[in-house]
Write an enzyme that holds these catalytic residues in place. Sequence first.
Site, mmCIF file in Angstrom:
data_model
loop_
_atom_site.group_PDB
_atom_site.id
_atom_site.type_symbol
_atom_site.label_atom_id
_atom_site.label_comp_id
_atom_site.label_asym_id
_atom_site.label_seq_id
_atom_site.Cartn_x
_atom_site.Cartn_y
_atom_site.Cartn_z
ATOM 1 N N GLU A 157 0.678 -1.237 -0.042
ATOM 2 C CA GLU A 157 0.369 -0.106 0.098
ATOM 3 C C GLU A 157 0.789 1.405 -0.014
ATOM 4 O O GLU A 157 0.327 2.430 -0.502
ATOM 5 C CB GLU A 157 -0.912 0.024 1.288
ATOM 6 C CG GLU A 157 -0.354 0.425 2.710
ATOM 7 C CD GLU A 157 0.811 -0.498 3.215
ATOM 8 O OE1 GLU A 157 1.537 -0.260 3.857
ATOM 9 O OE2 GLU A 157 0.727 -1.714 2.871
ATOM 10 N N ASP A 158 2.245 1.206 0.724
ATOM 11 C CA ASP A 158 2.995 2.421 0.637
ATOM 12 C C ASP A 158 3.080 2.929 -0.816
ATOM 13 O O ASP A 158 3.270 4.170 -1.081
ATOM 14 C CB ASP A 158 4.249 2.146 1.528
ATOM 15 C CG ASP A 158 4.884 0.795 1.200
ATOM 16 O OD1 ASP A 158 4.304 0.208 0.263
ATOM 17 O OD2 ASP A 158 6.048 0.339 1.677
#
Length: 408
Positions: free
Chosen positions: A244-245
């Site tokens: 997700e980063d």
Amino acid sequence: MEWPLMTYIHGILVGWYCFMFLLSLYGQYIGQTRYNSKQRSKPKSSQLSAVEAEGVSILRPLKGIDLELEHNLRSSFTQNYPLFEIIFSVASADDPVIPIVKRLMKEYEKTVDSRLIIGERHVGINPKINNMMTAYQTAKYDIVWILDSNVHVERDTLGRSVDQLQLPGTGLVHHLPIATKPGNYAAEIEHLFLDTNHAKMYLAINGVGIASCVVGKSNLYRRSDLDRATQGVGLEAFGKYMAEDNLIGEALWRLGLKHRMSADRACQVLGPISLQGYCARRARWVRLRKYIVTAATLVEPMTESIVCGLMGAAGCRYFFHVSMPWFFFFHWSWWFTNDYPHNDKEDALHHHRRLPWFKFLRAWVSREVLALPLYLYAIAGTKISWRDQDYRCISDGSAVALFSPPNK
């Protein structure tokens, strides 16, 4: 007169080698100047009153007891900043981390606004996002600082980061991940990976600033910006992805919002790890990235010292009749010399002495030799392990959980 095909090919090899040579120097330059304690400025935001400052919600998702956990969490409470809250989130009510969090909250209850959320909201496959969802949605402030439980930061990190986030056109501020206090040989290899080659490339790519390049250990951004990037969905939009980063960074980047790095590091204490554990972590991130940043993942071996050196040696032999073994010897010596300054000073932030030169050399050679076999192994597979759970990566960048059959 047209050049033959081999001339073009070897010209590309030499050009790539020169590019990597300059990129490595650039990363080294940033590392030696930005993180020099004498060069770091005092944050302007920290000098404001609580009325004047932008509030920040620090989100710390937790699971289990990481090495030096209390020290990591305490670094959030001691931030030199006038207006912030800390929200701890844990999925399970029987997690052993809860007593530690409650003790710290009690210790700082008169000076720091903090709370603990127990229980997750399932929005996808990503356990970190499921853990953080309630904290993210109930945060008091627009600026959120997502900070992993296994890292600690300096007390001026928040102030310097807000200074950076307030610069025009900035959508995300992140910090250099580094490893400290390796407890054995395998941990020394991990330490060398994060603090030399990874640090150089991470700093150089972000310094050039032509694309999003974010590691999610310590990131600040505005929820209002993420809402704009996801048509109001926010963090939940990334629940089906494991990396997700990277995807949050790319979503903000597509809005035209640049990323900045403050002069701060997200420091993780390693302790002892197994060689298998080191290999599994490296394979995991290659397998996640190959579906998300495919082009960058495909060229990754050519950024490593062995493949890059062989490319340069082949090109220079073709054009300049230089012996390939001698070229590679001088190339590897230079690459080592360029990496060593990252280990050359004691680190005032975490009071960890540098590795002795022979341990540095042993770990450095091991890391470089393992890089290509680990990459090939990772590219060939799709299975990853994360927090005692196995997943299979699929081509759209998401993942599915793999459940083992119950024991009979």
